[in-house]
Write a protein that holds these residues in place. Structure first.
Motif, PDB file in Angstrom:
ATOM      1  N   ILE A  78     -14.422 -12.610 -18.323  1.00 35.12           N
ATOM      2  CA  ILE A  78     -13.611 -13.167 -17.020  1.00 35.12           C
ATOM      3  C   ILE A  78     -13.635 -12.169 -15.752  1.00 35.12           C
ATOM      4  N   ARG A  79     -13.232 -10.809 -16.165  1.00 36.07           N
ATOM      5  CA  ARG A  79     -13.405  -9.762 -15.230  1.00 36.07           C
ATOM      6  C   ARG A  79     -12.370  -9.998 -14.274  1.00 36.07           C
ATOM      7  N   ASP A  80     -11.250 -10.343 -14.511  1.00 37.57           N
ATOM      8  CA  ASP A  80     -10.117 -10.674 -13.379  1.00 37.57           C
ATOM      9  C   ASP A  80      -9.315  -9.359 -13.581  1.00 37.57           C
ATOM     10  N   ARG A  81      -9.461  -8.172 -13.108  1.00 33.05           N
ATOM     11  CA  ARG A  81      -8.464  -7.084 -13.175  1.00 33.05           C
ATOM     12  C   ARG A  81      -8.618  -6.291 -11.713  1.00 33.05           C
ATOM     13  N   ALA A  82      -7.420  -5.413 -11.852  1.00 34.17           N
ATOM     14  CA  ALA A  82      -7.246  -4.692 -10.935  1.00 34.17           C
ATOM     15  C   ALA A  82      -6.845  -3.243 -11.534  1.00 34.17           C
ATOM     16  N   VAL A  83      -7.165  -1.986 -10.582  1.00 34.94           N
ATOM     17  CA  VAL A  83      -6.607  -0.942 -11.335  1.00 34.94           C
ATOM     18  C   VAL A  83      -5.777  -0.056 -10.310  1.00 34.94           C
ATOM     19  N   ALA A  84      -5.063   0.816 -10.637  1.00 33.73           N
ATOM     20  CA  ALA A  84      -4.058   1.622  -9.673  1.00 33.73           C
ATOM     21  C   ALA A  84      -4.100   2.989 -10.466  1.00 33.73           C
ATOM     22  N   LEU A  85      -3.737   4.032  -9.858  1.00 35.82           N
ATOM     23  CA  LEU A  85      -3.453   5.369  -9.903  1.00 35.82           C
ATOM     24  C   LEU A  85      -2.059   5.596 -10.499  1.00 35.82           C
ATOM     25  N   PRO A  86      -1.558   6.096 -11.479  1.00 30.53           N
ATOM     26  CA  PRO A  86      -0.222   6.508 -11.911  1.00 30.53           C
ATOM     27  C   PRO A  86       0.210   7.702 -11.180  1.00 30.53           C
ATOM     28  N   PRO A  87       1.347   7.926 -10.816  1.00 26.13           N
ATOM     29  CA  PRO A  87       2.519   6.954 -11.438  1.00 26.13           C
ATOM     30  C   PRO A  87       2.892   6.043 -10.421  1.00 26.13           C
ATOM     31  N   LEU A  88       3.337   4.905 -11.112  1.00 26.98           N
ATOM     32  CA  LEU A  88       3.818   3.704 -10.398  1.00 26.98           C
ATOM     33  C   LEU A  88       5.164   3.550 -10.038  1.00 26.98           C
ATOM     34  N   ASN A  89       5.444   2.825  -8.912  1.00 19.68           N
ATOM     35  CA  ASN A  89       6.930   2.348  -9.083  1.00 19.68           C
ATOM     36  C   ASN A  89       6.787   0.837  -8.789  1.00 19.68           C
ATOM     37  N   MET A  90       8.006   0.119  -8.685  1.00 24.67           N
ATOM     38  CA  MET A  90       7.994  -1.361  -8.650  1.00 24.67           C
ATOM     39  C   MET A  90       7.196  -1.822  -7.811  1.00 24.67           C
ATOM     40  N   THR A  91       7.234  -1.362  -6.392  1.00 22.85           N
ATOM     41  CA  THR A  91       6.301  -1.833  -5.164  1.00 22.85           C
ATOM     42  C   THR A  91       4.799  -1.597  -5.642  1.00 22.85           C
ATOM     43  N   LEU A  92       4.517  -0.553  -6.286  1.00 22.73           N
ATOM     44  CA  LEU A  92       3.026  -0.463  -6.509  1.00 22.73           C
ATOM     45  C   LEU A  92       2.598  -1.284  -7.900  1.00 22.73           C
ATOM     46  N   ALA A  93       3.799  -1.467  -8.501  1.00 21.62           N
ATOM     47  CA  ALA A  93       3.211  -2.371  -9.822  1.00 21.62           C
ATOM     48  C   ALA A  93       3.218  -3.994  -9.372  1.00 21.62           C
ATOM     49  N   ALA A  94       3.810  -4.191  -8.383  1.00 15.72           N
ATOM     50  CA  ALA A  94       3.845  -5.628  -7.977  1.00 15.72           C
ATOM     51  C   ALA A  94       2.375  -5.828  -7.174  1.00 15.72           C
ATOM     52  N   ASP A  95       2.126  -4.495  -6.346  1.00 15.99           N
ATOM     53  CA  ASP A  95       0.780  -4.619  -5.502  1.00 15.99           C
ATOM     54  C   ASP A  95      -0.349  -4.838  -6.703  1.00 15.99           C
ATOM     55  N   LEU A  96      -0.291  -3.975  -7.635  1.00 22.03           N
ATOM     56  CA  LEU A  96      -1.218  -4.073  -8.696  1.00 22.03           C
ATOM     57  C   LEU A  96      -1.480  -5.346  -9.457  1.00 22.03           C
ATOM     58  N   VAL A  97      -0.590  -6.219  -9.568  1.00 19.34           N
ATOM     59  CA  VAL A  97      -0.656  -7.471 -10.114  1.00 19.34           C
ATOM     60  C   VAL A  97      -1.144  -8.663  -8.791  1.00 19.34           C
TER      61      VAL A  97
END
Length: 894
Positions: free
Chosen positions: A621-640
């Motif tokens: 399926i390869r439906d994914r996104a990546v982000a650099l840590p550290p995350l906060n709630m805004t960055l986590a929501a953006d990743l999703v």
């Protein structure tokens, strides 16, 4: 090193050319010709022992013979001579050199060093900065410097261009000259042995002559340095880049799906996004970005209006906009009425605005003005296809005054060839962006919109994090230590779940058994239905060998399933050791989504967080996104939000929306794992079930690797591209008997900071900001609360339980070389004269001394007697400035 001595590289007062020559087409001859033709006004000294004069200038036999130390040396000699020449230049007093020579990767004959390493060793005692080797050189048209062997000079302008490829640098130069686009700096990095992207970004970010920065990249050396420089530069001006190597070489063998899914280019994209840069897909896009950024006005929104004399061109533009994720302006009744009053009855009655092919000049200007006046329009694309009614040049002449005076970006597209050339030239000469096709014009607009979006993301204030989950770091480390002590890098399933549980991530309770009979007994105790899985250190993906059985309803079913698994593993993986089985209750959440959350380790940027659609087909399926840590709630929501499955998580038909707070909190906890556990190499939580009731991890794979004892303390931070919140700097103490907390500021503190400034007296605000201000804009609040812990620090004082507002703050910003930091301090009116200022300054001084900062400086108004007294008592040198209004305060920290 970073910006130290770069002023000698980019704004030299004198230049020496080592290896200057009169031999036609030699590098030394071209460099001499370019320097003289560029109009460099300082002394120019050719160095060549074989000539008395070169290009009508006196030639000098050696570096030592030069009349004085040149600010900049350009070296055009064979590779083996470079280390010696750098040493001579350093002894002479030169502090910058451009090494055009190639072939420095070979051995130098000095203690096994390469020539490049020997060159760097020779430069180090003198802090001599080196551009190159193996580069084309650099051009700074504003000071007449062309220290390159490029085939043409650069025109003066406000764009900086930095390239790792010499060939692409010269191609860009040729293209820019043909479009009358100028540069503040034109830099070829070559092999970047010393001066790299991070250094140049730091320098250009504070350069007043540079309005935007363009990069052509092939690789990144120091990720932490690049990210800090890129984030700082992007806050000041647009930074646009194109990077070669987008296509993956193919995922290498990985112990987890996350390791296979998180490709290097995805990670680079995540880094660029986090830094607020704009990445474009091709060199052509970069050229268009150069045109757009050099000419277009700043974009305030993402709504585009299209005006055209051809319906087909309008449709092509609208299609390109939709496919690129852009938005057409929805024209209001007022705007439509204005257009109705000036256009024929057959016009398109919407956006795109088709003014019909027989349009006279007046129709163009009227339609254009209506869109420029429309508040619902953020930018206009003006398109024209040639007709026999009115020459294109006449239309351009009539519209140019409106285009120049427009308060919003206007992009033009003149379709055709020779017939529209005069109109294109008129727009280019007037500084109006112009493109040959609708698609390229729309792509340019989308670049502006993406850049605006990235900048907005830098200023977003994250919501307060949910109450901290109980994290047992000691238990997590004990699990990892047990595996490593046993010679294993892969945690077994119970260990992996224990690790997740230590970080507060919900897991299914799991029992470990050694035989089929024990599995049946354990299942009976747990209660049916159950899930049975094999336990083998050699088998990571258990489903591949039939090692997972679901929904088992009885002890007999469990026993038979275990026996079949034993047989199947023996047939398919005779090399594998079967340590037993795990038994867990069958989780029945039929409306839940199967997701994957994981950690992978990139060789350049370190740990990255992955999120996407999970299950056994995750790599298909390869439906994914990546982000650099550290995350906060805004960055986590953006990743999703950057995954396709995000649309399903919001709910549809009779399927309830997922508890996004629980999901984002899980992402935060995984981010904490990536930051706090230096041994963690890969992590898979797959599947993570998510529904309206929350989340639960059904399975997990974890790969760890030993970290040397001496490196553990700093390893967690050092391997991360972005330094995480330094929790170890939190401190609890007493202020007049009141327990307080001194800690670093967090992004979530923006509302608290806003309240702190809002409740300050006008006098306190004037002492802090040197002017009277009622409020601090959101852009500043975001900048003050979202700091780069690698270069700056802000400590805030709060009541110990953090239930009330801030009592005070002290902040310090270090230069990129950590030589000097500039500080500012403010204490709440009700907390003044209690010693809090001294506590805050003391904490900052201890922090800066520990990180090796050499000097702390600041300014205050002459009327700020309290600050002057505090500075004196702390040992600052305090002197009035020449302006008579401010006082300079400096403290040597070493």
């Amino acid at each position: 090193m970073s910006v130290r001595n770069l002023e000698h590289l980019f704004r030299p007062q004198s230049v020496a050319v080592i290896g200057a020559s009169e031999r036609e087409r030699s590098v030394g001859a071209v460099v001499m010709r370019n320097l003289r033709a560029g109009g460099f006004s300082g002394p120019l000294w050719p160095v060549n022992p074989k000539h008395k004069r070169i290009d009508e200038l006196p030639a000098w036999p050696t570096v030592e013979a030069l009349p004085q130390a040149p600010d900049l040396a350009v070296i055009c000699t064979p590779a083996h001579t470079v280390p010696g020449l750098i040493a001579e230049l350093g002894r002479k007093g030169t502090r910058a050199a451009v090494v055009l020579s190639a072939g420095l990767k070979g051995p130098s004959g000095d203690k096994g060093l390469s020539i490049e390493q020997a060159m760097l060793q020779a430069a180090k005692p003198y802090l001599l900065r080196i551009l190159g080797p193996n580069c084309v050189g650099l051009l700074v048209p504003g000071v007449g410097l062309n220290a390159s062997f490029a085939h043409a000079a650069a025109k003066p302008g406000q764009l900086a261009f930095v390239s790792q490829s010499g060939a692409l640098a010269t191609a860009m130069l040729d293209w820019a000259n043909s479009r009358a686009i100028g540069f503040s700096h034109f830099i070829s990095l070559g092999d970047s042995a010393d001066v790299d992207f991070g250094d140049v970004l730091d320098y250009l970010a504070s350069d007043s002559e540079t309005r935007a920065i363009l990069l052509y990249m092939e690789s990144v050396g120091s990720a932490r340095k690049f990210m800090s420089a890129a984030r700082a530069a992007a806050r000041n001006k647009p930074v646009v880049l194109v990077k070669a190597g987008r296509a993956p070489e193919g995922a290498k063998a990985a112990a987890s799906h996350t390791g296979a899914l998180a490709g290097a280019d995805d990670v680079f994209d995540a880094a660029v996004r986090r830094a607020g840069l704009l990445r474009v897909g091709s060199l052509g896009d970069l050229f268009d970005a150069a045109e757009t950024l050099a000419r277009a006005k700043p974009l305030q929104g993402d709504r585009l209006a299209i005006v055209t004399n051809g319906g087909g061109a309008g449709v092509l533009a609208a299609d390109a906009l939709s496919l690129g994720g852009g938005h057409l302006s929805a024209l209001t009744p007022a705007t439509l009425a204005k257009l109705d009053a000036t256009l024929p009855a057959t016009w398109s009655k919407g956006n795109p605005v088709d003014i019909i092919g027989d349009a006279p000049v007046e129709r163009y200007t009227a339609a254009l003005q209506a869109l420029l006046d429309a508040p619902e329009v953020d930018a206009v694309l003006f398109m024209h296809a040639p007709t026999a009614i009115v020459p294109s040049a006449d239309i351009a002449a009539a519209c140019l005054p409106q285009l120049r005076e427009a308060g919003k970006p206007v992009l033009t597209c003149w379709l055709g060839g020779a017939v529209v050339q005069a109109a294109q030239d008129a727009c280019e000469n007037a500084g109006i962006p112009t493109y040959e096709t609708p698609e390229r014009a729309v792509a340019a607009f989308l670049q502006l919109a993406d850049f605006r979006s990235n900048q907005a993301a830098l200023l977003q204030t994250p919501p307060a994090a949910p109450p901290a989950l109980a994290t047992n770091l000691a238990a997590a480390r004990a699990v990892i230590r047990q595996a490593l002590d046993g010679g294993r890098e892969l945690l077994n399933e119970p260990e992996a779940k224990a690790l997740l549980s230590a970080f507060g991530i919900p897991v299914v309770a799991t029992r470990t058994v050694g035989s089929a009979a024990d599995a049946a007994s354990a299942a009976a105790e747990i209660g049916f239905p159950v899930v049975l899985k094999i336990l083998s250190p050699q088998i990571s993906h258990k489903s591949d060998v039939g090692g997972v059985a679901l929904n088992l309803q009885s002890a007999d079913e469990v026993r038979r399933a275990a026996e079949r698994m034993q047989q199947r593993v023996g047939e398919l993986r005779p090399d594998a050791v079967l340590d037993g089985f795990t038994v867990q209750q069958m989780v029945s959440r039929p409306r839940a989504h199967e997701l994957i959350v994981g950690v992978a380790t990139d060789p350049v940027f370190g740990p990255v967080i992955l999120f996407g659609q999970g299950g056994t087909a995750v790599e298909v399926i390869r439906d994914r996104a990546v982000a650099l840590p550290p995350l906060n709630m805004t960055l986590a929501a953006d990743l999703v939000s950057r995954t396709r499955v995000a649309g399903l998580l919001a709910g549809y038909r009779d399927r309830a929306a997922v508890d996004m707070s629980a999901l984002n909190t899980t992402l935060l906890q995984v981010s904490h794992m990536a930051c706090d556990l230096p041994e963690l190499v890969e992590l898979d939580i797959n599947p993570l079930l998510a529904d309206d009731r929350g989340v639960i991890a059904l399975d997990a794979r974890v790969k760890v690797r030993a970290v040397t004892t001496g490196a553990v303390k700093g390893a967690a931070d050092a391997r991360l591209a972005i330094r995480p919140y330094p929790a170890q700097l939190e401190e609890r103490l007493q202020l007049d008997g009141q327990p307080i907390c001194l800690r670093p500021i967090r992004p979530e503190d923006s509302p608290r900071l806003q309240s702190f400034y809002a409740h300050a007296t006008p006098a306190d605000m004037r002492l802090r900001f040197f002017l009277t201000r009622r409020e601090v804009p959101q852009t500043e609040l975001a900048r003050y609360s979202q700091i780069d812990y690698d270069r700056e620090m802000t400590f805030i004082a709060l009541p110990a339980d953090e239930s009330d507002g801030m009592l005070g703050e002290v902040r310090a910003v270090c230069d990129p070389d950590n030589l000097c930091a500039e500080f500012a301090i403010q204490v709440a009116t009700g907390s003044q004269r209690r010693g809090l200022g001294r506590l805050l300054m003391g904490k900052m001084l201890r922090y800066l001394r520990e990180r090796g900062t050499r000097e702390l400086m600041g300014e205050c108004l002459t009327e700020n007697a309290g600050m002057v007294h505090l500075a004196h008592s702390l040992g600052f040198e305090v002197k009035p400035n020449d302006d008579g209004d401010t006082i300079d305060m400096r403290l040597n920290l070493v």
